[in-house]
Structures are given as C-alpha cells and as structure tokens.
Design an enzyme around this catalytic site. Structure first.
Site, mmCIF file in Angstrom:
data_model
loop_
_atom_site.group_PDB
_atom_site.id
_atom_site.type_symbol
_atom_site.label_atom_id
_atom_site.label_comp_id
_atom_site.label_asym_id
_atom_site.label_seq_id
_atom_site.Cartn_x
_atom_site.Cartn_y
_atom_site.Cartn_z
ATOM 1 N N GLU A 111 21.033 12.881 28.549
ATOM 2 C CA GLU A 111 21.105 11.685 27.894
ATOM 3 C C GLU A 111 20.005 10.645 27.624
ATOM 4 O OE1 GLU A 111 21.216 8.028 29.830
ATOM 5 O OE2 GLU A 111 21.203 8.721 32.046
ATOM 6 N N LYS A 134 23.323 4.238 41.854
ATOM 7 C CA LYS A 134 22.229 3.155 42.597
ATOM 8 C C LYS A 134 23.185 1.900 43.354
ATOM 9 C CE LYS A 134 18.033 3.229 39.837
ATOM 10 N NZ LYS A 134 18.219 3.690 38.584
HETATM 11 N N1 PSU Z 1 21.326 3.982 35.981
HETATM 12 C C1 PSU Z 1 20.017 4.279 36.207
HETATM 13 N N2 PSU Z 1 19.313 4.585 34.932
HETATM 14 C C2 PSU Z 1 19.884 4.528 33.665
HETATM 15 C C3 PSU Z 1 21.123 4.153 33.770
HETATM 16 C C4 PSU Z 1 22.122 4.021 34.723
HETATM 17 O O1 PSU Z 1 19.624 4.594 37.123
HETATM 18 O O2 PSU Z 1 19.218 4.746 32.818
HETATM 19 C C5 PSU Z 1 21.844 4.062 32.511
HETATM 20 C C6 PSU Z 1 22.623 5.408 31.885
HETATM 21 O O3 PSU Z 1 22.251 5.726 30.656
HETATM 22 C C7 PSU Z 1 24.158 4.799 32.124
HETATM 23 C C8 PSU Z 1 23.868 3.203 31.774
HETATM 24 O O4 PSU Z 1 25.175 5.605 31.514
HETATM 25 O O5 PSU Z 1 22.706 2.907 32.213
HETATM 26 C C9 PSU Z 1 25.202 2.633 32.413
HETATM 27 O O6 PSU Z 1 24.957 1.292 31.551
HETATM 28 P P1 PSU Z 1 26.225 0.235 31.818
HETATM 29 O O7 PSU Z 1 26.069 0.003 33.460
HETATM 30 O O8 PSU Z 1 25.646 -0.936 30.843
HETATM 31 O O9 PSU Z 1 27.306 0.978 31.435
#
Ligand code: PSU
Ligand code: MN
EC number: 4.2.1.70
Length: 309
Positions: A31, A165
C-alpha cells in the site's frame, strides 16, 4: 479483475509486474498511504524501497499501488516512490475517493481498502501492510469504522499485517471481522498482535506455524467459493517490540488530543499516528519500520505458496 480494455484505459502496470503477470510469478501488493501519510520522510521512502527488496529476495515481485495523474498504478519506479514519499499533493484515497481521484487526473495514496481494490482489479492475491484500519474507539458514537474491514471482507485478497494499533478498539475490530466472515490467522501466535506489541489480550482461534499452512487455508477458502479476504496477523519481532506501557500512554494522550481538537473522519488515523510518533521520540517509528519489513518477508513467503497451488 478488470477487462483488458479497461485496464488499458485506467491502469498503468510496471514492466516488472507485467512480466510477473505474464509468467505467473507470485506478486505481492504494497500500500502507499503508509508512505504518503503514515510515516515521515525519508524513513517512508527507505522503508518502501526496503520492503520491495525484501519481497524480491523472497521470490516474489512487489507491486506498490497508488494513483498518479489519475492512472491506477500497479508497481512504481524509484522516482514514483520518491514522489509518493515527498509530494504534498496526494489525497488519502479510500473507496469513496477512488473514482473521483481517477476521473479528475489527481494523485492518491491507496489505503488498505483501496490497495485491496487495486489488487483485486489487477488480479493480485495478497497485500502487505503495517497495520489494518479497524473499529475506532468510541465508534458507538462516531460510527468511525475503517473501510479497510469491508474491503477485506469482500475481495479475494489476503492481507498480511501486524494486527491493529490500539488507537483502535481491537476487540470490536475482531467482532466486526467475525460478522463479515473474515478469518484471522495468527502466524506463530495465538493472540491478535497490537502492532507495536506482540500481544493485545485478545485471543485468536487459529495459530499457524508454517506459511504453507496459511496459504493452504486461504486457497481452500477460495476453492470452496467462500469469497472474501483473510487477515494474516504477524506479530512484530520480539527484539523490535515496544514497551506496552510507553506506547499505550502515548496512544491515550493522542486520543485525548484528537477529541480536544475535534479531529474526525479521514484525518483521525494520520493525526493519531503523528502524535504517537512525536510522543515516543522516534522509537515507535523504528518499531513500525521493523514490523512492516517483517510483514513483507512473511507475506512474500505466503504468496509464493499461494501462487504455487
Ligand atoms: N495504521 C497504521 N499505519 C497506517 C495506516 C493505518 O498503523 O499508515 C493507514 C493504512 O493505509 C490504513 C489507513 O488502510 O491508515 C486506515 O485509515 P482509516 O482509519 O481512515 O480508514
Ligand atoms: Mn475512519
């Protein structure tokens, strides 16, 4: 998977990935939100490059996904990785943003959700990330549940991560995955890892010690027409683990700040990641880098066996 015509219209596949597709070589998608919005420069670029190299060393071809100038990109050059790591003109792109970004010729970093969509459109079976998005704490009020979970549930792409996390509600995230029928396989662990730490206090149903076992279970799922993805939970190596008290305190403070500052929507995750990083003086970044690399290694080993079947 997209038809040939639509691929030509919307997608640019790198030569390395195209060759792998033509010869049936295993491919691992990576990603790009982690590059553009998840880590600071230059560690983001170094990590992205290192992960690609680890995937190659483990017998697969890496395909970092993104949208550049409105083209869906599968496999990036070094210059393009650098662009994703440095440009401020990159939209964090989830499912709802995807068509808009493509139609308007914009740049987008793909989250787990849209990296899965991209992998699925390109026919790639496995995605490596750091941590998946999930059900946020307090979601019963905010409704903040990452789109990642729905995309994992509805596409035949396996996702290798170091758990979620604890900025998230890990228990509710597991419940949500269960409702949508997503298996969570622990790689050499009985517990859902919490990204920076190996344990979260939440047990998993299935621990598998060999990557071949995991690949076999994934292929069996798809053979049986049980569509949708799988989460492979690969804990951070012991030597890179953080002290649970230190990291949890940083997360608690970040959550309080987010509430105080009225952060919401797509800003929430990048805000929390940034705050945790500052509060832990870069230690969390080191852990983050180590676990992503470890996911690239295990992901490639699983992909090799997945494509072998
Ligand atoms: N968690 C991490 N690092 C990240 C992300 C999540 O520890 O970089 C990023 C990933 O790309 C994940 C996105 O898909 O954040 C999720 O965002 P949201 O919670 O807005 O859906
Ligand atoms: Mn959200």
């Amino acid at each position: 998977m997209l038809s040939k015509e639509l691929m030509k219209k919307y997608m640019v596949i790198s030569d390395e990935v195209q060759e792998a597709m033509d010869s049936g070589k295993p491919i691992v998608a990576l990603e790009s939100t982690i590059i553009s919005h998840g880590m600071p420069y230059p560690q983001n670029l170094e990590t992205a490059k290192a992960c690609e190299e680890i995937v190659r060393e483990n017998g697969c071809v890496p395909a970092t996904t993104a949208i550049i100038d409105g083209k869906i990109r599968v496999g990036l050059s070094e210059e393009e990785l650098e662009f994703m790591a440095t440009s401020k003109d990159i939209i964090k792109c989830s499912r709802r943003d995807y068509a808009y970004v493509v139609a308007n010729g914009l740049n987008g970093a793909t989250t787990v959700a849209t990296s899965i969509i991209t992998a699925s459109l390109a026919g790639i079976k496995l995605l490596v990330t750091g941590g998946i998005g999930g059900v946020h704490r307090g979601a019963e009020e905010t409704f903040d549940i990452s789109r990642d979970l729905q995309e994992i549930a509805s596409n035949n792409v396996a996702v290798v991560c170091a758990g979620a996390k604890s900025i998230l509600d890990i228990g509710l995230t597991l419940e949500y995955l269960e409702t949508f029928g997503v298996p969570v396989f622990g790689y050499q662990t009985k517990e859902m890892p919490a990204f920076y730490t190996r344990s979260s206090g939440f047990n998993l149903d299935y621990k598998m010690d060999e990557t071949s076992e995991i690949a076999n279970a994934i292929n069996t799922k798809w053979d049986l027409g049980l569509n949708g993805g799988v989460v492979v939970a690969n804990p951070i190596p012991e030597e890179d683990e953080m002290d649970a008290n230190v990291i949890n305190k940083a997360i608690e403070l970040a959550l309080i700040d987010a509430k105080k500052e009225g952060i919401h929507g797509k800003e929430t995750t990048p805000f929390l990641l940034g705050r945790v990083l500052t509060a832990t003086g870069g230690n969390s970044l080191e852990s983050n880098i180590a676990l992503v690399k470890n996911n690239a290694k295990i992901g490639a080993q699983i992909a090799r066996e997945l494509y072998n079947n």
